[in-house]
Enzyme design. Structure first.
Site, PDB file in Angstrom:
ATOM      1  N   CYS A 130     -19.641  -5.852 -16.387  1.00  0.00           N
ATOM      2  CA  CYS A 130     -19.373  -5.158 -15.824  1.00  0.00           C
ATOM      3  C   CYS A 130     -20.741  -5.676 -14.543  1.00  0.00           C
ATOM      4  O   CYS A 130     -22.261  -5.435 -14.544  1.00  0.00           O
ATOM      5  CB  CYS A 130     -19.426  -3.631 -15.331  1.00  0.00           C
ATOM      6  SG  CYS A 130     -20.041  -2.950 -13.585  1.00  0.00           S
ATOM      7  N   GLU A 178       0.680  -1.281   0.209  1.00  0.00           N
ATOM      8  CA  GLU A 178       0.091   0.059  -0.072  1.00  0.00           C
ATOM      9  C   GLU A 178       0.497   1.038   0.016  1.00  0.00           C
ATOM     10  O   GLU A 178       0.330   2.421  -0.533  1.00  0.00           O
ATOM     11  CB  GLU A 178      -0.718   0.068   1.335  1.00  0.00           C
ATOM     12  CG  GLU A 178      -2.453  -1.154   0.737  1.00  0.00           C
ATOM     13  CD  GLU A 178      -2.842  -0.559  -0.462  1.00  0.00           C
ATOM     14  OE1 GLU A 178      -3.108   0.503  -0.859  1.00  0.00           O
ATOM     15  OE2 GLU A 178      -3.428  -1.856  -0.039  1.00  0.00           O
ATOM     16  N   TYR A 229      -6.059   6.752   3.680  1.00  0.00           N
ATOM     17  CA  TYR A 229      -6.204   5.963   3.294  1.00  0.00           C
ATOM     18  C   TYR A 229      -5.601   4.520   3.294  1.00  0.00           C
ATOM     19  O   TYR A 229      -6.333   3.916   3.753  1.00  0.00           O
ATOM     20  CB  TYR A 229      -6.163   6.516   1.558  1.00  0.00           C
ATOM     21  CG  TYR A 229      -5.564   4.800   0.872  1.00  0.00           C
ATOM     22  CD1 TYR A 229      -7.067   4.514   0.472  1.00  0.00           C
ATOM     23  CD2 TYR A 229      -4.957   5.024   0.433  1.00  0.00           C
ATOM     24  CE1 TYR A 229      -7.182   3.720  -0.055  1.00  0.00           C
ATOM     25  CE2 TYR A 229      -4.881   3.757  -0.352  1.00  0.00           C
ATOM     26  CZ  TYR A 229      -5.748   3.751  -1.127  1.00  0.00           C
ATOM     27  OH  TYR A 229      -5.711   1.637  -1.891  1.00  0.00           O
ATOM     28  N   CYS A 252     -26.173   0.733 -12.037  1.00  0.00           N
ATOM     29  CA  CYS A 252     -25.364   2.111 -12.105  1.00  0.00           C
ATOM     30  C   CYS A 252     -26.166   3.725 -12.650  1.00  0.00           C
ATOM     31  O   CYS A 252     -26.341   3.057 -13.395  1.00  0.00           O
ATOM     32  CB  CYS A 252     -24.346   1.482 -12.791  1.00  0.00           C
ATOM     33  SG  CYS A 252     -22.825   2.853 -13.221  1.00  0.00           S
ATOM     34  N   ASP A 298      -9.310   4.562  -3.028  1.00  0.00           N
ATOM     35  CA  ASP A 298      -8.420   5.136  -3.681  1.00  0.00           C
ATOM     36  C   ASP A 298      -8.711   6.097  -5.252  1.00  0.00           C
ATOM     37  O   ASP A 298      -9.781   5.663  -5.263  1.00  0.00           O
ATOM     38  CB  ASP A 298      -7.100   3.808  -3.975  1.00  0.00           C
ATOM     39  CG  ASP A 298      -7.844   2.971  -5.155  1.00  0.00           C
ATOM     40  OD1 ASP A 298      -9.160   2.618  -5.447  1.00  0.00           O
ATOM     41  OD2 ASP A 298      -6.859   2.105  -5.779  1.00  0.00           O
TER      42      ASP A 298
HETATM   43 FE1  SF4 Z   1     -20.124  -0.955 -14.484  1.00  0.00          FE
HETATM   44 FE2  SF4 Z   1     -20.795   1.630 -13.639  1.00  0.00          FE
HETATM   45 FE3  SF4 Z   1     -18.917   1.940 -14.193  1.00  0.00          FE
HETATM   46 FE4  SF4 Z   1     -20.456   1.002 -15.566  1.00  0.00          FE
HETATM   47  S1  SF4 Z   1     -20.255   2.828 -15.266  1.00  0.00           S
HETATM   48  S2  SF4 Z   1     -18.249   0.005 -15.635  1.00  0.00           S
HETATM   49  S3  SF4 Z   1     -21.734  -0.547 -15.480  1.00  0.00           S
HETATM   50  S4  SF4 Z   1     -19.509   0.887 -12.313  1.00  0.00           S
END
Ligand code: SF4
Length: 361
Positions: A215, A52, A135, A221, A153
């Site tokens: 993802c 780290e 951090y 998201c 981070d």
């Molecule tokens: Fe995942 Fe949202 Fe990043 Fe796209 S923008 S990779 S959906 S976290």
């Protein structure tokens, strides 16, 4: 940022962790300081702390060879505490941000001499160590000791800013990002969660062209839903870095040696091996300092450029060839040019050496 304002999908407690951790269990990066998810063995706090510290403002790819070199040479905190300061500084050369290396030694000595060789296992305790800020304390507490800690981070910052489409620009957005990260940090597997978020930011939710289709968090998201994932985190307007100038002196002896010095602790790159140079004046002019010996110094028609965090430096290079009886009055040593790569020069001076070896061939 109040929890109610985050994406409905992720308002439910630990919903992000439930979506992310199974993905991490399958796709975690293999890194030399990391235990694979589900491993029966606990991570070694020394390895976690060392990694780290090295990773502060430095990429994983750049850190790996340094981490492996340090572990081979100083396999535990007691070995590092006993190490010669100059040798540790030389081993750190090229990794940059040299205050980290000085703090590294101070921290290893404190853990060994005052804490019985054991790292504190809480964020608060870790904050008391030299070179360990908020951090790093959170990261070590989570990863090495599985404490619930909010680890943010640059990678995690980006993922969180996108998940919740935080409109405020950086750096003001940091509080909102941290609050949102706090709201999604689970109470168990906090270390794996932190590393999973880092991996997601590094491999999928990348600065440019995030791969939202791969993802595990895509369904909730907000940035993806807006179609503007890359626009987050919102950046402040760019400022030009100020420029500074200086002179570096390449004093070469006719039998193939160059004069090197240990830099004063209070200067930039303090404690590192360097070539003699002027101060780098903050007002954009060559600063004070004398060449190591008087003489007919020749100014090369090429300069060396280097970008530090807060400024750009342009060094003009002056060269003087001297006989074997030359003895500069300042402290330093003659170093064989054939072994200049082993002198422990930080990148700035390594560039000068590279330039000089190119021009003197
Ligand atoms: Fe995942 Fe949202 Fe990043 Fe796209 S923008 S990779 S959906 S976290």
């Amino acid at each position: 940022m109040p929890v109610e304002s985050i994406t409905p999908e992720y308002r439910q407690e630990e919903a992000v962790a439930s979506a992310l951790l199974p993905h991490y269990d399958r796709h975690a990066r293999t890194l030399p300081w990391r235990m694979p998810p589900g491993s029966a063995q606990s991570p070694d706090p020394y390895r976690v702390w060392l990694s780290e510290i090295m990773l502060q403002q430095t990429t994983v790819a750049a850190v790996i060879p340094y981490f492996e070199k340090f572990m081979a040479r100083w396999p535990d905190v007691a070995a590092l505490a006993r190490a010669d300061t100059g040798e540790v500084m030389a081993a750190w050369a090229g990794l940059g941000y040299y205050a980290r290396a000085r703090n590294l030694i101070a921290c290893a000595r404190m853990v060994t001499d005052e804490l019985g060789g054991r790292f504190p296992d809480t964020e608060d305790g870790l904050r008391g160590l030299p070179g360990v800020g908020a951090y790093t304390a959170a990261a070590v507490a989570a990863i090495a000791f599985d404490r619930r800690a909010v680890v943010v981070d640059a990678n995690v910052e980006r993922v969180v800013a996108r998940l919740f489409a935080i409109e405020m620009p950086l750096p003001q957005a940091r509080t909102a990002i941290r609050d949102a990260a706090d709201a999604i940090t689970p109470s168990t597997r906090a270390g794996d969660f932190a590393q999973a978020m880092m991996d997601l930011g590094s491999g999928i939710c990348t600065v440019k062209a995030p791969q939202c289709l791969l993802c595990p968090l895509q369904s909730g998201c907000a940035a993806r839903a807006s179609g503007l994932a890359e626009a987050y985190p919102v950046k402040p307007p760019k400022k030009e870095k100020p420029s500074r100038e200086g002179i570096v002196w390449w004093l070469e002896r006719e039998d193939g040696h160059v004069w090197i010095e240990r830099r004063a602790d209070k200067r930039m790159l303090g404690g590192m091996t360097g070539l003699p140079a002027t101060q780098w004046d903050a007002r954009g002019k060559a600063g004070g300092g004398e060449p190591p010996v008087p003489g007919p110094w020749l100014t090369l028609n090429r300069t060396v450029e280097h970008v530090f965090t807060h400024f750009r430096l342009t060094l003009s290079v002056q060269r003087l060839l001297v006989g074997v009886d030359c003895r500069p009055a300042k402290k330093g040593q003659w170093w064989p040019l054939s072994r200049i790569g082993e002198a422990g020069l930080p990148s700035l001076f390594a560039k000068v050496a590279g330039l000089m070896q190119g021009t003197t061939e």
